[in-house]
Design a protein around this motif. Sequence first.
Motif, short mmCIF file in Angstrom:
data_model
loop_
_atom_site.label_atom_id
_atom_site.label_comp_id
_atom_site.label_asym_id
_atom_site.label_seq_id
_atom_site.Cartn_x
_atom_site.Cartn_y
_atom_site.Cartn_z
N LYS A 8 0.81 -1.22 0.00
CA LYS A 8 0.00 0.00 0.00
C LYS A 8 0.84 1.27 0.00
CE LYS A 8 -0.60 0.37 5.04
NZ LYS A 8 -1.60 0.40 6.14
N HIS A 9 2.09 1.19 0.41
CA HIS A 9 2.95 2.37 0.45
C HIS A 9 3.84 2.48 -0.79
CE1 HIS A 9 1.59 3.21 4.47
NE2 HIS A 9 2.03 2.06 4.93
N THR A 10 3.43 1.84 -1.87
CA THR A 10 4.19 1.91 -3.12
C THR A 10 3.51 2.89 -4.07
OG1 THR A 10 4.88 -0.39 -2.88
CG2 THR A 10 5.13 0.62 -5.06
N PRO A 11 4.03 4.10 -4.25
CA PRO A 11 3.42 5.03 -5.20
C PRO A 11 3.48 4.49 -6.62
CG PRO A 11 4.96 6.16 -3.73
CD PRO A 11 5.18 4.69 -3.55
N LEU A 12 2.42 4.69 -7.36
CA LEU A 12 2.35 4.30 -8.77
C LEU A 12 2.13 5.53 -9.62
CD1 LEU A 12 0.10 1.10 -8.52
CD2 LEU A 12 2.60 1.21 -8.56
N THR A 13 2.58 5.47 -10.87
CA THR A 13 2.50 6.63 -11.75
C THR A 13 1.06 6.98 -12.10
OG1 THR A 13 2.82 5.16 -13.63
CG2 THR A 13 4.77 6.27 -12.76
N ASN A 14 0.14 6.01 -12.04
CA ASN A 14 -1.26 6.31 -12.39
C ASN A 14 -2.16 6.37 -11.17
OD1 ASN A 14 -1.12 3.53 -11.92
ND2 ASN A 14 -2.75 3.06 -13.38
N GLU A 69 -3.69 12.57 -2.03
CA GLU A 69 -2.25 12.38 -1.81
C GLU A 69 -1.46 12.73 -3.05
OE1 GLU A 69 0.88 8.74 -0.87
OE2 GLU A 69 -1.21 8.57 -0.18
N THR A 70 -1.92 12.28 -4.20
CA THR A 70 -1.22 12.58 -5.46
C THR A 70 -1.18 14.07 -5.72
OG1 THR A 70 -1.77 10.45 -6.48
CG2 THR A 70 -1.34 12.28 -7.97
N VAL A 71 -2.28 14.76 -5.47
CA VAL A 71 -2.33 16.22 -5.66
C VAL A 71 -1.29 16.91 -4.79
CG1 VAL A 71 -3.75 18.25 -5.19
CG2 VAL A 71 -4.74 16.29 -6.38
N LEU A 72 -1.12 16.45 -3.54
CA LEU A 72 -0.24 17.14 -2.60
C LEU A 72 1.24 16.83 -2.80
CD1 LEU A 72 -2.32 16.77 0.70
CD2 LEU A 72 -2.13 18.78 -0.77
N GLU A 104 12.86 4.23 -8.08
CA GLU A 104 13.01 4.18 -6.62
C GLU A 104 13.10 5.57 -6.03
OE1 GLU A 104 16.12 2.43 -3.26
OE2 GLU A 104 16.15 1.61 -5.30
N GLY A 105 13.89 6.45 -6.63
CA GLY A 105 14.01 7.82 -6.13
C GLY A 105 12.70 8.58 -6.23
N TRP A 106 11.97 8.36 -7.33
CA TRP A 106 10.67 9.01 -7.52
C TRP A 106 9.69 8.56 -6.43
CZ3 TRP A 106 5.87 6.81 -8.73
CH2 TRP A 106 4.89 7.70 -9.12
N LYS A 107 9.67 7.26 -6.15
CA LYS A 107 8.76 6.73 -5.14
C LYS A 107 9.10 7.27 -3.75
CE LYS A 107 8.06 2.36 -7.61
NZ LYS A 107 8.34 0.90 -7.60
N GLN A 108 10.39 7.23 -3.40
CA GLN A 108 10.79 7.66 -2.07
C GLN A 108 10.51 9.15 -1.88
OE1 GLN A 108 11.76 5.52 0.38
NE2 GLN A 108 11.41 7.34 1.64
N GLY A 109 10.73 9.93 -2.94
CA GLY A 109 10.45 11.36 -2.86
C GLY A 109 8.98 11.63 -2.56
N ARG A 110 8.11 10.87 -3.19
CA ARG A 110 6.67 11.04 -2.94
C ARG A 110 6.31 10.67 -1.50
NH1 ARG A 110 2.27 10.63 -7.56
NH2 ARG A 110 3.16 12.27 -8.87
N LEU A 111 6.88 9.57 -1.02
CA LEU A 111 6.61 9.16 0.36
C LEU A 111 7.09 10.21 1.36
CD1 LEU A 111 7.60 5.38 0.13
CD2 LEU A 111 5.29 6.32 0.28
N ASP A 112 8.29 10.78 1.11
CA ASP A 112 8.83 11.80 2.01
C ASP A 112 7.97 13.06 2.00
OD1 ASP A 112 10.87 10.05 2.58
OD2 ASP A 112 12.32 10.99 1.20
N ARG A 113 7.54 13.47 0.81
CA ARG A 113 6.74 14.69 0.72
C ARG A 113 5.36 14.49 1.37
NH1 ARG A 113 9.36 14.75 -4.19
NH2 ARG A 113 7.60 13.87 -5.35
#
Length: 595
Positions: free
Chosen positions: A407-413, A418-421, A442-451
């Motif tokens: 559940k904590h894996t961001p996806l591009t679609n 959360e996606t908006v923010l 990996e960097g894209w996903k982690q960046g989203r989780l951190d933000r």
Amino acid sequence: MNFLSAISAFNASSSLDHAAGLFGMADFFWDSMIFQSGRWTDAMNKVRIGLPLIAALAVIWTWRSRKLGAPVPERIQRRFGVLFTAVAFFAYFDFFNPNTRYPEYYHRHELFHYYLGSKYFAEIGYTRLYECASIAEVELGRGQSVRDREIRDLRVNLIKPMADTYVLSRPEECKSHFTPQRWEQWKKDVDWIHKSAAGEYYENMVKDHGYNPPPVWTMDGKFFGSLGVAGDKFFKALASIDVLFHIGIVLLIGWAFGWKVMMVATVFWGCNAPANFYWTGGAFMRQDWIFFLVASLCLAKKRMFALSGAALTWSALLRVFPVILFAGPGIVILLQLIQKYRRVQAGGGGGLLRESKPKNLLEWLHPTHRRFIGGCVIATGILVPASVVVAGPDAYVDFAKHINVHKHTPLTNHMGLETVLVHDWKGRMRFTRDDNMDDPFEGWKQGRLDRFHTMKPVFYGITLGIFLWTVWALRRTKALWLAMPLGLGLVFCLTNLTCYYYSMYIIAAALVMARPELAPVILLTSSASQILQIDYYWVDDKFTVQAWLFFLFSVLLLIAYSRPFSMERLRAWWNDQPEPRLKHAPSSSASAAAE
């Protein structure tokens, strides 16, 4: 005798020639230049942009004509409404043009996961799909190809080289869960799917995110999946189930709400971009949850409240997130209980009507609410135990663990609040993708989780605001069917769903019964979603824009239905008094629809 045989042979030959001629004509028809993939896709995109615009203008035109004293005859409106409905329905499927979308119609990627995952759930569970498929391939003579691949380890949600898994060194970790007979069946099914989708397409399947449906879907999927073996005809039959669900959705809306709402709903669904055919079309029972969601809405409109509650429960047990749509009916029921309690306690004072104290807990509930809740309880009491029998006693625990890993894996679609923010300029995929890493994102996903961690106070504040606004909108509403679409904003805030689940916004069309002015807004939202798909190359940008669009759409639904906030209105509601008189009262038909 020879003469009769000759006649029979001639007739058989003529029949075959006639059939061959028909197939030849069909091939010639679809082989025409206009139906080739690129041209037809461009044409369909134009249809999906233009049809909602035309339908919205038609709705406005009928309003204008009526206001000018020259109304368009009802039969003419109905004919155009049915025409728009039919065109939108077929536009979703590209008019079943065999040159577009998936060869032979069915979606191999989806069937790999949903057919194999449900049919063999007892053996592979939620974590062994990819390893067991790879081991089957090794035994089928494709060992060298398997060795060179990468695979997602579903236990930890990481893509690994095949050498780092048990596929090549300890195949018994998978095979021990199968009987010899079931293992041979598994190999045959995997082999057919591989041959029908060999190459990079198949290799990417084992790097996806696995089999994810809850146990109730597994129960349904296993029933249908076990009726045959992997093959062209059987997969076409499985893929056709969703077409029947879609037909049922359109007919249910027409039955409960009439042709106008049916037209608005179908044009929105058939032409919207996030939930288009590309994602789940041609798949195996991916539209069951929305069928039951729409069925719940329609049954509530027809005052079949027990069946409505059962249908919404079934939808939630199939995809989990529809449980949030209980918030709308739940708010209505809770507000009714608050008012009833205050009437019982007030004894007729403070402007409140006097009510005698209920004798038991059930009497506190309105009869329609009792039936709705009863349907929920009965459906849960039947579906959950039945799914445990089919999927196993640990199925729900295993499902919860599996979802918790993923559940904590961001996806591009992904789409949602959360996606908006979390989407910002520097964190875009365009700048953070690194093809030198095992997982380029990996960097894209982690960046989203951190933000998102940083933005949580804003997230909670907006969610609370949408919740309070929903309560305000529903404070005087008695109709449970109205409460369901008004809960869509909460679903947007509380989930971060993949884009294709935004087909759920089809239920927003029901609000047209109470607020007719919403019809063009709903139609134009669908057209706008298609227009916004045109200029974005990077997928995260594309679906962030879509998320913004649907956030604004959710807010517009609340604006259109709710009265502006004022302390005077709040006091009137709290004291069980009529709404303060407005300078411009709504039409009687709209007011009646809202009750």
